[in-house]
Write a protein that holds these residues in place. Structure first.
Motif, PDB file in Angstrom:
ATOM      1  N   GLU A  99       0.839  -1.207   0.000  1.00 27.22           N
ATOM      2  CA  GLU A  99       0.000   0.000   0.000  1.00 27.22           C
ATOM      3  C   GLU A  99       0.870   1.252   0.000  1.00 27.22           C
ATOM      4  OE1 GLU A  99      -2.533   0.248   3.430  1.00 27.22           O
ATOM      5  OE2 GLU A  99      -3.722   1.876   2.590  1.00 27.22           O
ATOM      6  N   ASP A 122      -1.334 -12.408   9.425  1.00 25.25           N
ATOM      7  CA  ASP A 122      -0.813 -11.054   9.656  1.00 25.25           C
ATOM      8  C   ASP A 122      -1.856 -10.265  10.446  1.00 25.25           C
ATOM      9  OD1 ASP A 122       0.921  -8.926   9.591  1.00 25.25           O
ATOM     10  OD2 ASP A 122       0.882  -8.664   7.421  1.00 25.25           O
ATOM     11  N   THR A 127      -3.781  -4.255   0.776  1.00 27.35           N
ATOM     12  CA  THR A 127      -3.887  -4.610  -0.648  1.00 27.35           C
ATOM     13  C   THR A 127      -3.732  -6.108  -0.894  1.00 27.35           C
ATOM     14  OG1 THR A 127      -1.516  -4.405  -1.055  1.00 27.35           O
ATOM     15  CG2 THR A 127      -2.840  -2.393  -1.272  1.00 27.35           C
ATOM     16  N   GLY A 128      -3.228  -6.813   0.109  1.00 28.91           N
ATOM     17  CA  GLY A 128      -3.020  -8.256  -0.034  1.00 28.91           C
ATOM     18  C   GLY A 128      -1.653  -8.626  -0.583  1.00 28.91           C
ATOM     19  N   THR A 130       1.415  -8.380   0.616  1.00 26.15           N
ATOM     20  CA  THR A 130       2.341  -9.067   1.531  1.00 26.15           C
ATOM     21  C   THR A 130       1.920 -10.525   1.725  1.00 26.15           C
ATOM     22  OG1 THR A 130       2.502  -6.950   2.696  1.00 26.15           O
ATOM     23  CG2 THR A 130       3.506  -8.861   3.756  1.00 26.15           C
TER      24      THR A 130
HETATM   25  P1  AMP Z   1      -0.739  -5.205   2.204  1.00 25.96           P
HETATM   26  O1  AMP Z   1       0.424  -5.993   1.699  1.00 25.96           O
HETATM   27  O2  AMP Z   1      -1.046  -4.012   1.372  1.00 25.96           O
HETATM   28  O3  AMP Z   1      -1.953  -6.090   2.452  1.00 25.96           O
HETATM   29  O4  AMP Z   1      -0.296  -4.586   3.591  1.00 25.96           O
HETATM   30  C1  AMP Z   1      -0.313  -5.357   4.733  1.00 25.96           C
HETATM   31  C2  AMP Z   1       0.856  -5.061   5.619  1.00 25.96           C
HETATM   32  O5  AMP Z   1       1.108  -3.669   5.767  1.00 25.96           O
HETATM   33  C3  AMP Z   1       0.576  -5.603   6.995  1.00 25.96           C
HETATM   34  O6  AMP Z   1       1.764  -6.167   7.510  1.00 25.96           O
HETATM   35  C4  AMP Z   1       0.132  -4.379   7.793  1.00 25.96           C
HETATM   36  O7  AMP Z   1       0.668  -4.427   9.083  1.00 25.96           O
HETATM   37  C5  AMP Z   1       0.673  -3.190   7.025  1.00 25.96           C
HETATM   38  N1  AMP Z   1      -0.345  -2.182   6.750  1.00 25.96           N
HETATM   39  C6  AMP Z   1      -0.811  -1.794   5.539  1.00 25.96           C
HETATM   40  N2  AMP Z   1      -1.702  -0.816   5.623  1.00 25.96           N
HETATM   41  C7  AMP Z   1      -1.854  -0.576   6.934  1.00 25.96           C
HETATM   42  C8  AMP Z   1      -2.678   0.320   7.683  1.00 25.96           C
HETATM   43  N3  AMP Z   1      -3.521   1.179   7.086  1.00 25.96           N
HETATM   44  N4  AMP Z   1      -2.570   0.283   9.036  1.00 25.96           N
HETATM   45  C9  AMP Z   1      -1.736  -0.585   9.641  1.00 25.96           C
HETATM   46  N5  AMP Z   1      -0.933  -1.443   8.996  1.00 25.96           N
HETATM   47  C10 AMP Z   1      -0.986  -1.445   7.655  1.00 25.96           C
END
Ligand code: AMP
Length: 178
Positions: A99, A122, A127-128, A130
């Motif tokens: 993100e 997690d 966004t998924g 990770t």
């Molecule tokens: P993603 O890969 O975009 O799904 O991001 C997930 C990872 O980023 C997780 O490890 C979350 O801890 C962190 N993360 C992403 N966006 C946020 C948010 N708005 N608040 C807290 N953690 C986030």
């Protein structure tokens, strides 16, 4: 109050962290409340009971917080999936978009065996990217990704769509619709 609402009340929402436009959901404050820790742990764990999970792949770093507790309920192991450079060899890694920026995650390749039934855990699904990358690492080592586990989902970012191509089994305790 539902557990979802308790989580929403307990966490801190921090605007513009770590970048402009991001509403950061800080789950650290959950860990000031032992009863809430326990309720979250049980909700996260119960869903996967009797699904034969061998290992929880815990994502760096807030995915580490509940994984060992979940593992004791599931009689499973925990494997850390860490940001690049944190784990000793032999590691394999994968790069992906998130993100707010780009990242590489790694896993010690001897911690996962062909045929392992794993879930990816997690704190939060955005966004998924990770969780998808972690699942790809597991799959490349011959494991079967049974599903995904998150305390919180930011539904408006549609992370689920990316994960569905790997598994439809996506368990979330608390959803933010906007
Ligand atoms: P993603 O890969 O975009 O799904 O991001 C997930 C990872 O980023 C997780 O490890 C979350 O801890 C962190 N993360 C992403 N966006 C946020 C948010 N708005 N608040 C807290 N953690 C986030």
């Amino acid at each position: 109050m539902t557990l979802s609402n308790k989580i929403k009340s307990a966490i801190r929402i921090v605007p513009d962290f770590p970048k402009q436009g991001i509403m950061f959901k800080d789950i650290a404050t959950i860990f000031l409340d032992p009863q809430l820790i326990r309720e979250c742990d049980l909700a996260l764990s119960e869903y996967w009971l009797d699904k034969g999970i061998h290992k929880i792949l815990a994502i760096d770093s807030r995915g580490f917080l509940f994984s060992p507790q979940m593992a004791t309920h599931l009689n499973a192991g925990v494997v850390m999936v860490r940001k690049k450079g944190k784990l000793p060899p032999p590691v394999i890694g994968i790069s992906y978009e998130l993100e707010y920026g780009k990242a590489t995650i790694e896993v010690v390749e001897t911690m996962i065996s062909p045929g392992d039934l794993v879930i990816i855990h997690d704190d939060l699904l955005a966004t998924g990217g990770t969780a998808h990358a972690a699942a790809c690492l597991a799959t490349s080592l011959g494991a079967k990704v049974v599903g995904f586990s998150f305390l919180i989902e930011l539904a408006f970012l549609n992370g689920r769509e990316k994960l569905r191509e790997i598994s439809e089994d996506i368990h979330v305790v608390c959803t933010f619709q906007d």
